[in-house]
Design a protein around this motif. Structure first.
Motif, PDB file in Angstrom:
ATOM      1  N   ALA A 134      89.260  -2.011  79.048  1.00  0.00           N
ATOM      2  CA  ALA A 134      90.201  -2.105  80.166  1.00  0.00           C
ATOM      3  C   ALA A 134      89.463  -2.177  81.496  1.00  0.00           C
ATOM      4  O   ALA A 134      89.838  -2.945  82.396  1.00  0.00           O
ATOM      5  CB  ALA A 134      91.148  -0.906  80.156  1.00  0.00           C
ATOM      6  N   ALA A 135      88.395  -1.390  81.653  1.00  0.00           N
ATOM      7  CA  ALA A 135      87.614  -1.411  82.884  1.00  0.00           C
ATOM      8  C   ALA A 135      86.934  -2.760  83.075  1.00  0.00           C
ATOM      9  O   ALA A 135      86.899  -3.300  84.191  1.00  0.00           O
ATOM     10  CB  ALA A 135      86.573  -0.291  82.863  1.00  0.00           C
ATOM     11  N   VAL A 136      86.388  -3.329  81.996  1.00  0.00           N
ATOM     12  CA  VAL A 136      85.756  -4.645  82.082  1.00  0.00           C
ATOM     13  C   VAL A 136      86.779  -5.704  82.485  1.00  0.00           C
ATOM     14  O   VAL A 136      86.522  -6.564  83.345  1.00  0.00           O
ATOM     15  CB  VAL A 136      85.099  -5.006  80.732  1.00  0.00           C
ATOM     16  N   LEU A 137      87.958  -5.647  81.885  1.00  0.00           N
ATOM     17  CA  LEU A 137      89.006  -6.613  82.220  1.00  0.00           C
ATOM     18  C   LEU A 137      89.490  -6.433  83.663  1.00  0.00           C
ATOM     19  O   LEU A 137      89.788  -7.421  84.350  1.00  0.00           O
ATOM     20  CB  LEU A 137      90.185  -6.455  81.255  1.00  0.00           C
ATOM     21  N   TYR A 138      89.547  -5.188  84.120  1.00  0.00           N
ATOM     22  CA  TYR A 138      89.981  -4.935  85.501  1.00  0.00           C
ATOM     23  C   TYR A 138      88.957  -5.484  86.490  1.00  0.00           C
ATOM     24  O   TYR A 138      89.319  -6.062  87.522  1.00  0.00           O
ATOM     25  CB  TYR A 138      90.190  -3.438  85.705  1.00  0.00           C
ATOM     26  N   ALA A 139      87.674  -5.315  86.186  1.00  0.00           N
ATOM     27  CA  ALA A 139      86.635  -5.896  87.036  1.00  0.00           C
ATOM     28  C   ALA A 139      86.699  -7.417  87.008  1.00  0.00           C
ATOM     29  O   ALA A 139      86.573  -8.086  88.044  1.00  0.00           O
ATOM     30  CB  ALA A 139      85.261  -5.406  86.584  1.00  0.00           C
ATOM     31  N   ALA A 140      86.908  -7.969  85.809  1.00  0.00           N
ATOM     32  CA  ALA A 140      87.008  -9.423  85.680  1.00  0.00           C
ATOM     33  C   ALA A 140      88.233  -9.962  86.408  1.00  0.00           C
ATOM     34  O   ALA A 140      88.198 -11.056  86.977  1.00  0.00           O
ATOM     35  CB  ALA A 140      87.064  -9.804  84.202  1.00  0.00           C
ATOM     36  N   PHE A 141      89.321  -9.199  86.414  1.00  0.00           N
ATOM     37  CA  PHE A 141      90.534  -9.583  87.140  1.00  0.00           C
ATOM     38  C   PHE A 141      90.264  -9.716  88.633  1.00  0.00           C
ATOM     39  O   PHE A 141      90.763 -10.628  89.301  1.00  0.00           O
ATOM     40  CB  PHE A 141      91.613  -8.523  86.867  1.00  0.00           C
ATOM     41  N   ALA A 142      89.438  -8.817  89.179  1.00  0.00           N
ATOM     42  CA  ALA A 142      89.188  -8.811  90.617  1.00  0.00           C
ATOM     43  C   ALA A 142      88.393 -10.029  91.069  1.00  0.00           C
ATOM     44  O   ALA A 142      88.498 -10.444  92.234  1.00  0.00           O
ATOM     45  CB  ALA A 142      88.457  -7.530  91.016  1.00  0.00           C
ATOM     46  N   VAL A 143      87.593 -10.611  90.181  1.00  0.00           N
ATOM     47  CA  VAL A 143      86.773 -11.770  90.561  1.00  0.00           C
ATOM     48  C   VAL A 143      87.645 -12.966  90.949  1.00  0.00           C
ATOM     49  O   VAL A 143      87.524 -13.496  92.061  1.00  0.00           O
ATOM     50  CB  VAL A 143      85.793 -12.139  89.430  1.00  0.00           C
ATOM     51  N   PRO A 144      88.549 -13.450  90.091  1.00  0.00           N
ATOM     52  CA  PRO A 144      89.385 -14.586  90.496  1.00  0.00           C
ATOM     53  C   PRO A 144      90.374 -14.242  91.603  1.00  0.00           C
ATOM     54  O   PRO A 144      90.732 -15.126  92.386  1.00  0.00           O
ATOM     55  CB  PRO A 144      90.116 -14.965  89.195  1.00  0.00           C
ATOM     56  N   VAL A 145      90.815 -12.986  91.671  1.00  0.00           N
ATOM     57  CA  VAL A 145      91.717 -12.606  92.756  1.00  0.00           C
ATOM     58  C   VAL A 145      91.036 -12.817  94.105  1.00  0.00           C
ATOM     59  O   VAL A 145      91.631 -13.366  95.046  1.00  0.00           O
ATOM     60  CB  VAL A 145      92.167 -11.139  92.607  1.00  0.00           C
ATOM     61  N   MET A 146      89.781 -12.393  94.220  1.00  0.00           N
ATOM     62  CA  MET A 146      89.061 -12.596  95.468  1.00  0.00           C
ATOM     63  C   MET A 146      88.847 -14.075  95.737  1.00  0.00           C
ATOM     64  O   MET A 146      88.973 -14.537  96.882  1.00  0.00           O
ATOM     65  CB  MET A 146      87.716 -11.865  95.415  1.00  0.00           C
ATOM     66  N   ALA A 147      88.546 -14.854  94.709  1.00  0.00           N
ATOM     67  CA  ALA A 147      88.369 -16.295  94.895  1.00  0.00           C
ATOM     68  C   ALA A 147      89.663 -16.946  95.388  1.00  0.00           C
ATOM     69  O   ALA A 147      89.633 -17.819  96.270  1.00  0.00           O
ATOM     70  CB  ALA A 147      87.913 -16.939  93.590  1.00  0.00           C
ATOM     71  N   VAL A 148      90.802 -16.534  94.847  1.00  0.00           N
ATOM     72  CA  VAL A 148      92.098 -17.052  95.302  1.00  0.00           C
ATOM     73  C   VAL A 148      92.327 -16.682  96.762  1.00  0.00           C
ATOM     74  O   VAL A 148      92.810 -17.500  97.560  1.00  0.00           O
ATOM     75  CB  VAL A 148      93.229 -16.513  94.411  1.00  0.00           C
ATOM     76  N   ASN A 149      91.969 -15.468  97.147  1.00  0.00           N
ATOM     77  CA  ASN A 149      92.115 -15.056  98.540  1.00  0.00           C
ATOM     78  C   ASN A 149      91.265 -15.909  99.466  1.00  0.00           C
ATOM     79  O   ASN A 149      91.689 -16.270 100.568  1.00  0.00           O
ATOM     80  CB  ASN A 149      91.726 -13.583  98.695  1.00  0.00           C
ATOM     81  N   VAL A 150      90.054 -16.233  99.032  1.00  0.00           N
ATOM     82  CA  VAL A 150      89.174 -17.078  99.839  1.00  0.00           C
ATOM     83  C   VAL A 150      89.794 -18.463 100.024  1.00  0.00           C
ATOM     84  O   VAL A 150      89.785 -19.033 101.122  1.00  0.00           O
ATOM     85  CB  VAL A 150      87.779 -17.178  99.188  1.00  0.00           C
ATOM     86  N   VAL A 151      90.352 -19.015  98.953  1.00  0.00           N
ATOM     87  CA  VAL A 151      90.982 -20.326  99.040  1.00  0.00           C
ATOM     88  C   VAL A 151      92.146 -20.305 100.020  1.00  0.00           C
ATOM     89  O   VAL A 151      92.262 -21.168 100.900  1.00  0.00           O
ATOM     90  CB  VAL A 151      91.460 -20.799  97.655  1.00  0.00           C
ATOM     91  N   SER A 152      93.044 -19.338  99.883  1.00  0.00           N
ATOM     92  CA  SER A 152      94.232 -19.308 100.742  1.00  0.00           C
ATOM     93  C   SER A 152      93.847 -19.111 102.200  1.00  0.00           C
ATOM     94  O   SER A 152      94.418 -19.754 103.098  1.00  0.00           O
ATOM     95  CB  SER A 152      95.198 -18.212 100.287  1.00  0.00           C
ATOM     96  N   ALA A 153      92.866 -18.262 102.475  1.00  0.00           N
ATOM     97  CA  ALA A 153      92.437 -18.045 103.854  1.00  0.00           C
ATOM     98  C   ALA A 153      91.789 -19.295 104.432  1.00  0.00           C
ATOM     99  O   ALA A 153      92.026 -19.663 105.595  1.00  0.00           O
ATOM    100  CB  ALA A 153      91.460 -16.866 103.917  1.00  0.00           C
ATOM    101  N   THR A 154      90.977 -19.982 103.626  1.00  0.00           N
ATOM    102  CA  THR A 154      90.316 -21.196 104.099  1.00  0.00           C
ATOM    103  C   THR A 154      91.327 -22.290 104.405  1.00  0.00           C
ATOM    104  O   THR A 154      91.228 -22.982 105.433  1.00  0.00           O
ATOM    105  CB  THR A 154      89.309 -21.697 103.047  1.00  0.00           C
TER     106      THR A 154
END
Length: 240
Positions: A134-154
């Protein structure tokens, strides 16, 4: 807390700010101006709707995170802090990787692929009772979430004229952050009848995958606007 924040915001209706031309305008006038501009931009409007829906769907699960960790995974309260820390590490990794991913695949692919990947990770969290996984999946979840945030802000900073950016950003945040308590409420109401917090992670993950498909269809006509550009490169990749 949300009700108090809303009350304070409405109390600011008479508050005014001085513009560069010396005129003074109410806060809600500025928000309405931002929303009017967003309606004139199909790209920004669709992106705002997608991100708002994503925020609501995320919160269906994340509002249950403490109960999920303590009751479903049965970890200790101190271990819950570790769970939060690995998510932060995943977010940092996402911020580092985002420019490279955008340069290679384009903003639309990173946005839709990020939503799809995040949905799979959250679904997996709901289906496992193993704390480490669960911890590994939660860390992996945060990676694309941050990438999506970068896209929307850009995209916002690229598409919105500088003179409208503050008003558009204020309207954007009002709409997008306004969906968060709705998602928390939905998750709280459904968790009991659905059998617990883990079921909300599965529901949230499935809905994120659906939103990834919706986003890809909604943004398919904006391929040129969402293509990689020099500003997407990391400093190390920029010439000079």
């Amino acid at each position: 807390g949300f009700a108090l924040a809303a009350g304070l915001l409405f109390a600011m209706d008479g508050a005014r700010r001085t513009t560069k031309h010396g005129t003074r305008r109410p806060v809600f006038t500025e928000l309405r101006a931002g929303l009017r501009w967003i309606r004139t931009s199909p790209l920004v409007l669709r992106l705002m709707i997608v991100i708002g829906a994503v925020g609501m769907v995320y919160e269906i699960a994340l509002a249950q995170l403490v109960l999920y960790a303590l009751d479903h995974l049965r970890i200790s309260e101190s271990a819950f802090g570790v769970l939060g820390a690995v998510s932060g590490a995943g977010g940092v990794a996402g911020a580092i990787l985002a420019p490279r991913l955008i340069t290679r695949w384009g903003r639309r692919a990173v946005l839709t692929g990020g939503l799809f990947t995040a949905g799979l990770c959250v679904t997996g969290m709901g289906l496992t009772t193993a704390p480490v996984l669960a911890a590994v999946l939660y860390a992996a979840f945060a990676v694309p979430v941050m990438a999506v945030n970068v896209v929307s802000a850009t995209v916002r900073h690229t598409a919105v004229p500088p003179e409208y950016l503050g008003r558009v950003l204020g309207a954007w945040r009002t709409v997008v952050f306004g969906t968060v308590p709705v998602g928390a409420l939905v998750g709280g109401l459904l968790a009991g009848p659905a059998g617990g917090s883990a079921a909300m992670f599965v529901l949230s993950g499935v809905l994120q995958v659906v939103l990834a498909v919706v986003a890809r269809l909604a943004l398919r006509r904006f391929g040129r606007d969402l293509a990689p550009s020099p500003r997407d490169r990391s400093p190390a990749e920029k010439p000079g």
